[in-house]
Design a protein around this motif. Structure first.
Motif, mmCIF file in Angstrom:
data_model
loop_
_atom_site.group_PDB
_atom_site.id
_atom_site.type_symbol
_atom_site.label_atom_id
_atom_site.label_comp_id
_atom_site.label_asym_id
_atom_site.label_seq_id
_atom_site.Cartn_x
_atom_site.Cartn_y
_atom_site.Cartn_z
ATOM 1 N N ILE A 1 0.770 -1.333 0.099
ATOM 2 C CA ILE A 1 -0.145 0.049 -0.132
ATOM 3 C C ILE A 1 0.978 1.345 0.145
ATOM 4 O O ILE A 1 0.683 2.167 -0.880
ATOM 5 N N SER B 1 1.021 3.880 -3.116
ATOM 6 C CA SER B 1 0.598 5.253 -3.199
ATOM 7 C C SER B 1 1.614 6.014 -3.227
ATOM 8 O O SER B 1 1.420 7.210 -3.999
ATOM 9 N N GLN C 1 2.375 8.795 -7.180
ATOM 10 C CA GLN C 1 2.799 10.234 -6.973
ATOM 11 C C GLN C 1 4.029 10.771 -7.804
ATOM 12 O O GLN C 1 4.891 11.477 -7.374
ATOM 13 N N PHE D 1 -6.452 11.342 -5.994
ATOM 14 C CA PHE D 1 -6.508 10.704 -4.803
ATOM 15 C C PHE D 1 -7.734 9.709 -4.852
ATOM 16 O O PHE D 1 -7.847 8.622 -4.347
ATOM 17 N N MET E 1 -6.176 6.586 -6.226
ATOM 18 C CA MET E 1 -5.385 5.818 -5.246
ATOM 19 C C MET E 1 -6.265 5.290 -4.268
ATOM 20 O O MET E 1 -6.064 4.022 -3.799
ATOM 21 N N THR F 1 -6.214 1.462 -3.233
ATOM 22 C CA THR F 1 -5.986 0.791 -1.877
ATOM 23 C C THR F 1 -7.236 -0.009 -1.324
ATOM 24 O O THR F 1 -6.719 -1.115 -0.794
#
Length: 297
Positions: free
Chosen positions: A219, A223, A227, A272, A275, A279
């Motif tokens: 995770i 993440s 980015q 966001f 992501m 997740t």
């Protein structure tokens, strides 16, 4: 009640900092994403208009956004397994009883993590330079023609992935090493007595016992890799032919190159959402793959 008040009193400074420097900016960015806030509104607030979800709809209709999302997904799909594999391999080597000079190798392998990404990216730019880079010099000695590592759309992203894996794998290595050291040695001893090979020990003891650690590292790595920005910004500037333009790089262009801050905020919140969805999917897959008794598979 007194203990609860004392707890909130001690938490108050941290909560205040988080609220001022994280929560309020997030709320402000969400508000900006619903407006056409740009350079004109920056000069005169009366030029600001509320456009609701128009920024999001416009982004979903832009081929450049989907291209940037594809590049980002490619970076994540290839980079995350490579990074986790390198991290786990290094951790297994450092955890081996045959390893020597463990403190030195832990420090050496972790050093790229704490090195400034911009400085290291500049060095990698020179290492993979087409004319005088060391990478092509080695290929030349092997009789292979030089490769335009950062100027060819087919090679630019793999080069950035290699750089990112080298730069970040040391952090996950330390986490994996801690997880490996927490596995009881009795399990390996019992497996060796039963005649289990090294591969079977790894498959039936190490991997199941590292399950929570693998999930957490996965995770965190996903993440972080979503980015993607500094590497293409320094090494390729999003090129060649926008082949290394990521979603975050597109947000930077929208916000700080063209001053379309409303559109840039919309890009950030779309990223966001993506992501968050990935997740949640990883967590559900992890729960689905857990043994029914919670023990070693």
């Amino acid at each position: 009640m007194k203990s609860q008040r004392a707890a909130w009193l001690f938490l108050a400074p941290a909560l205040l900092v988080l609220g001022v420097f994280f929560l309020l900016p997030v709320i402000g960015a969400l508000g900006l994403s619903l407006t056409d806030y740009d350079l004109y509104a920056l000069a005169d607030i009366h030029n600001l208009r509320f456009v609701a979800l128009q920024n999001y709809w416009s982004l979903l209709q832009r081929p450049l956004f989907w291209s940037a999302l594809g590049h980002t997904l490619y970076f994540v799909a290839v980079g995350v397994p490579l990074s986790m594999g390198a991290s786990l391999g290094a951790a297994l080597l450092l955890n081996s009883p045959l390893a020597r000079c463990k403190p030195f190798f832990r420090t050496a392998l972790f050093a790229p993590v704490v090195t400034t990404v911009v400085a290291v990216a500049v060095i990698w730019r020179y290492l993979f330079n087409t004319k005088y880079g060391i990478a092509n010099d080695v290929l030349g000695h092997l009789g292979i023609h030089p490769v335009d590592w950062l100027g060819d759309p087919h090679w630019a992203m793999p080069t950035i992935i290699a750089f990112a894996v080298w730069k970040n794998f040391g952090y996950n290595m330390i986490i994996f090493l801690a997880g490996l050291q927490a596995i009881p040695l009795d399990l390996y001893e019992a497996a060796r007595i039963d005649g289990a090979s090294a591969w079977r020990q790894f498959r039936h003891i190490t991997l199941p016992m590292l399950g929570p650690t693998l999930l957490m590292v996965g995770i965190l790595t996903v993440s972080g890799y979503f980015q993607l920005f500094a590497e293409p910004y320094v090494m390729t500037e999003g090129g060649p032919l926008q082949s290394t333009t990521s979603v975050l790089y597109l947000m930077y262009d929208e916000g700080f190159k063209w001053w379309n801050l409303g559109s840039a905020s919309a890009v950030a919140f779309l990223l966001f959402v993506i992501m968050f969805a990935v997740t949640v999917l990883m967590l559900r897959l992890a729960r689905h793959g857990e043994p029914a008794d919670g023990g070693v598979a």
